[in-house]
Design a protein around this motif. Structure first.
Motif, PDB file in Angstrom:
ATOM      1  N   CYS A   1      37.903  47.976  55.948  1.00 16.15           N
ATOM      2  CA  CYS A   1      37.706  46.614  55.442  1.00 16.15           C
ATOM      3  C   CYS A   1      39.037  45.863  55.437  1.00 16.15           C
ATOM      4  O   CYS A   1      40.109  46.463  55.516  1.00 16.15           O
ATOM      5  CB  CYS A   1      37.082  46.634  54.048  1.00 16.15           C
ATOM      6  N   LEU A   2      38.942  44.560  55.352  1.00 13.75           N
ATOM      7  CA  LEU A   2      40.115  43.688  55.308  1.00 13.75           C
ATOM      8  C   LEU A   2      40.352  43.277  53.859  1.00 13.75           C
ATOM      9  O   LEU A   2      39.450  42.730  53.205  1.00 13.75           O
ATOM     10  CB  LEU A   2      39.881  42.453  56.178  1.00 13.75           C
ATOM     11  N   ALA A   3      41.549  43.543  53.330  1.00 14.98           N
ATOM     12  CA  ALA A   3      41.861  43.269  51.929  1.00 14.98           C
ATOM     13  C   ALA A   3      43.023  42.290  51.844  1.00 14.98           C
ATOM     14  O   ALA A   3      44.190  42.692  51.856  1.00 14.98           O
ATOM     15  CB  ALA A   3      42.181  44.577  51.200  1.00 14.98           C
ATOM     16  N   ILE A   4      42.699  41.017  51.767  1.00 21.46           N
ATOM     17  CA  ILE A   4      43.718  39.969  51.698  1.00 21.46           C
ATOM     18  C   ILE A   4      43.597  39.167  50.404  1.00 21.46           C
ATOM     19  O   ILE A   4      44.542  39.028  49.650  1.00 21.46           O
ATOM     20  CB  ILE A   4      43.635  39.035  52.920  1.00 21.46           C
ATOM     21  N   SER A   5      42.407  38.630  50.123  1.00 19.94           N
ATOM     22  CA  SER A   5      42.217  37.736  48.973  1.00 19.94           C
ATOM     23  C   SER A   5      42.507  38.430  47.653  1.00 19.94           C
ATOM     24  O   SER A   5      42.255  39.626  47.477  1.00 19.94           O
ATOM     25  CB  SER A   5      40.784  37.198  48.956  1.00 19.94           C
ATOM     26  N   GLU A   6      43.021  37.645  46.721  1.00 22.31           N
ATOM     27  CA  GLU A   6      43.301  38.122  45.368  1.00 22.31           C
ATOM     28  C   GLU A   6      42.817  37.079  44.372  1.00 22.31           C
ATOM     29  O   GLU A   6      42.506  35.945  44.741  1.00 22.31           O
ATOM     30  CB  GLU A   6      44.809  38.326  45.167  1.00 22.31           C
ATOM     31  N   ALA A   7      42.767  37.472  43.126  1.00 25.27           N
ATOM     32  CA  ALA A   7      42.482  36.487  42.083  1.00 25.27           C
ATOM     33  C   ALA A   7      43.557  35.405  42.079  1.00 25.27           C
ATOM     34  O   ALA A   7      43.319  34.263  41.684  1.00 25.27           O
ATOM     35  CB  ALA A   7      42.413  37.178  40.724  1.00 25.27           C
ATOM     36  N   PHE A   8      44.770  35.766  42.542  1.00 24.58           N
ATOM     37  CA  PHE A   8      45.900  34.838  42.555  1.00 24.58           C
ATOM     38  C   PHE A   8      46.026  34.084  43.877  1.00 24.58           C
ATOM     39  O   PHE A   8      46.778  33.127  43.972  1.00 24.58           O
ATOM     40  CB  PHE A   8      47.211  35.602  42.308  1.00 24.58           C
ATOM     41  N   ALA A   9      45.346  34.544  44.910  1.00 27.79           N
ATOM     42  CA  ALA A   9      45.575  33.977  46.246  1.00 27.79           C
ATOM     43  C   ALA A   9      44.292  34.035  47.068  1.00 27.79           C
ATOM     44  O   ALA A   9      43.896  35.103  47.537  1.00 27.79           O
ATOM     45  CB  ALA A   9      46.683  34.744  46.965  1.00 27.79           C
ATOM     46  N   GLY A  10      43.655  32.874  47.218  1.00 26.45           N
ATOM     47  CA  GLY A  10      42.487  32.776  48.078  1.00 26.45           C
ATOM     48  C   GLY A  10      42.897  32.123  49.384  1.00 26.45           C
ATOM     49  O   GLY A  10      43.463  32.762  50.272  1.00 26.45           O
ATOM     50  N   SER A  11      42.650  30.814  49.479  1.00 22.61           N
ATOM     51  CA  SER A  11      43.085  30.096  50.679  1.00 22.61           C
ATOM     52  C   SER A  11      44.606  30.070  50.795  1.00 22.61           C
ATOM     53  O   SER A  11      45.155  30.024  51.892  1.00 22.61           O
ATOM     54  CB  SER A  11      42.540  28.657  50.651  1.00 22.61           C
TER      55      SER A  11
END
Length: 516
Positions: free
Chosen positions: A245-255
């Motif tokens: 899976c791809l794990a990029i987004s965070e509660a602190f960093a979406g777009s």
């Protein structure tokens, strides 16, 4: 030999003790079943001895009939059946206008060859026969897709085809759909067909849980992974044994990807990274064996980001995130606590991960558009069918001008976005999906597509009425589309970000000498 009865013979079976009804020329003995009828006993007995076809299809989907073959007594003499079984109907190319791309409805296309059509036919039949029941069950209860089905898909080369054309297709050891298409001729229109057919069941949570994680996570391995990683990770993934899976987004960093906070620091030996942090809204994260993860190895901003391949162990925890669509998607909140990652798991160079993330977005966004347009097309087909068979005030809905205008908006929306999609896909074949010239157009396509989906979902519910907001039954497809269509307008880059990116790319390419 199937028994046949005249209408006069059927009409004699018109009492609660002896009740027959006709649906599409087939005669059903509902005497005992009436007391178990979900709509009430008398509702069914009111049709005893009669042809109930028109009212049946005003209340039930065609597939309901498959549950009651045990009640069949025979057929009406001389009746020519107009309907195939629901399963067979799902395998066929629809003749309903705008229900299929134009090249499947008699029109010429410069993009699609016989191999594309043969691949679609093979996929549609295989997907319907193998995936439908599990998809419906998992979508309803949120359970994980059957792992054995993922293995079967691997045998058919479906996981490999979801990555587009390229050398990676050599890892599909059993060929592509049994040899329907070769790796040498496979192009992005073939992948388009694969991505479209995998979402026709309109079970978006199950569909994402089955293979969406790999579709967006594996491209990083293919394009930027070292040789050892490709040899060790890709084969079991393509066989359907493991998930990346791809794990990029965070509660602190979406777009705002550059604002991510998950950290990776080299240990004293200089051979391992120690990763700490969290990721949120990770598609397929609950099922993943590997996480292609964006981490901060340097200073603030985009210049301090790297990409690591992290293998699941006891320091990697996942928790399901419930959203508007089924938990079968395995959408997860991921926690890394002191996770040890060998330095060789780094993609490219340290602090150069932001470029990898951006280049990977084009294919992901294109894939999202393919899926969204196909789902919108299915929603439109269902709405069109309903408007033709539903009668109000003594007329079919489609005889009302206001309904025809809504249908026209839906038809034009899906066709315009399809035309944009085909142009972009053609350019991907020519330039490649990572080319700078194509990024802005894919962003514009995604923006246009998700806006179109809003219109289609809204019109679909208005035409379907209460059924359009009821799970299951006649409005199942429209309800599922309306409930989930907003999700793609957020992930993979929000509508606002896509619109801004498209315009900024246009400004960047604007010729300085251009004047009014």
């Amino acid at each position: 030999m199937v028994a046949e009865f005249t209408l006069e013979e059927v009409q004699k079976h018109n009492t609660p003790e002896d009740a027959w009804v006709i649906v599409d020329g087939t005669i059903y003995d509902v005497t005992k079943f009436a007391k178990m009828h979900p709509g009430g006993r008398q509702t069914l007995l009111d049709y005893a001895g009669q042809d109930a076809t028109e009212d049946f299809f005003a209340l039930h989907r065609h597939e309901v009939l498959a549950k009651y073959t045990r009640l069949v007594k025979g057929h009406v003499v001389g009746f020519k059946h107009g309907l195939a079984s629901a399963t067979e109907e799902k395998k066929r190319f629809s003749a309903v206008p705008y229900a299929e791309p134009s090249h499947l409805q008699g029109m010429n296309s410069p993009y699609f060859k016989e191999s594309h059509i043969a691949l679609r036919k093979s996929l549609r039949e295989w997907w319907t026969e193998n995936m439908y029941e599990n998809a419906m069950a998992c979508e309803a209860d949120g359970s994980a897709p059957d792992a054995n089905l993922r293995l079967k898909a691997g045998e058919m080369g479906i996981h490999a085809m979801g990555q587009g054309p390229g050398e990676h297709l050599k890892y599909a050891k059993h060929g592509l759909m049994g040899g329907v298409v070769t790796a040498e001729e496979f192009d992005y229109f073939h992948e388009l067909v694969v991505q479209e057919e995998r979402v026709r069941l309109m079970c978006p949570g199950w569909e994402d849980g089955m293979d969406a994680a790999n579709t967006i996570g594996v491209p990083v391995v293919i394009k930027y992974g070292p040789a050892w990683m490709k040899d060790e990770v890709i084969p079991p993934v393509f066989r359907g044994e493991q998930i990346v899976c791809l794990a990029i987004s965070e509660a602190f960093a979406g777009s705002d990807v550059a604002a991510l906070r998950t950290t990776a620091h080299l240990d004293a030996s200089g051979q391992n990274y120690i990763v700490n942090g969290t990721k949120k809204w990770i598609t397929g994260g609950m099922y993943a064996d590997y996480f292609v993860t964006a981490v901060r190895t340097g200073g603030a901003g985009a210049g301090g980001i790297s990409m690591l391949m992290i293998k699941r162990d006891e320091t990697v925890q996942t928790k399901v995130i419930k959203s508007k669509y089924s938990s079968a998607a395995g959408t997860a909140f991921v926690t890394f606590e002191g996770t040890v990652v060998p330095k060789r798991n780094l993609f490219g160079n340290e602090n150069k991960g932001f470029q990898i993330i951006m280049s990977n977005f084009n294919h992901e966004r294109w894939m999202i558009c393919v899926s969204c347009i196909l789902r919108a097309r299915m929603c439109t087909e269902e709405t069109f069918k309903w408007s033709m068979q539903r009668k109000v005030f003594g007329k079919a809905l489609a005889e009302q001008p206001v309904i025809r205008e809504k249908l026209a908006q839906m038809f034009s929306g899906i066709e315009m976005c399809t035309a944009m999609l085909y142009e972009v896909t053609h350019q991907m074949n020519v330039l490649g999906p990572q080319s700078a010239e194509i990024g802005g157009r894919i962003a514009l396509l995604k923006y246009s597509t998700t806006r179109m989906c809003h219109l289609v979902a809204d019109n679909g519910v208005q035409i379907m009425g209460g059924r359009g907001v009821s799970q299951g039954g006649m409005g199942r497809v429209v309800e599922a589309f309306h409930r989930c269509y907003k999700i793609p307008s957020v992930y993979g880059g929000s509508e606002e970000i896509m619109a801004d990116l498209a315009v900024r790319q246009a400004i960047k390419a604007y010729p300085q000498q251009a004047r009014l």
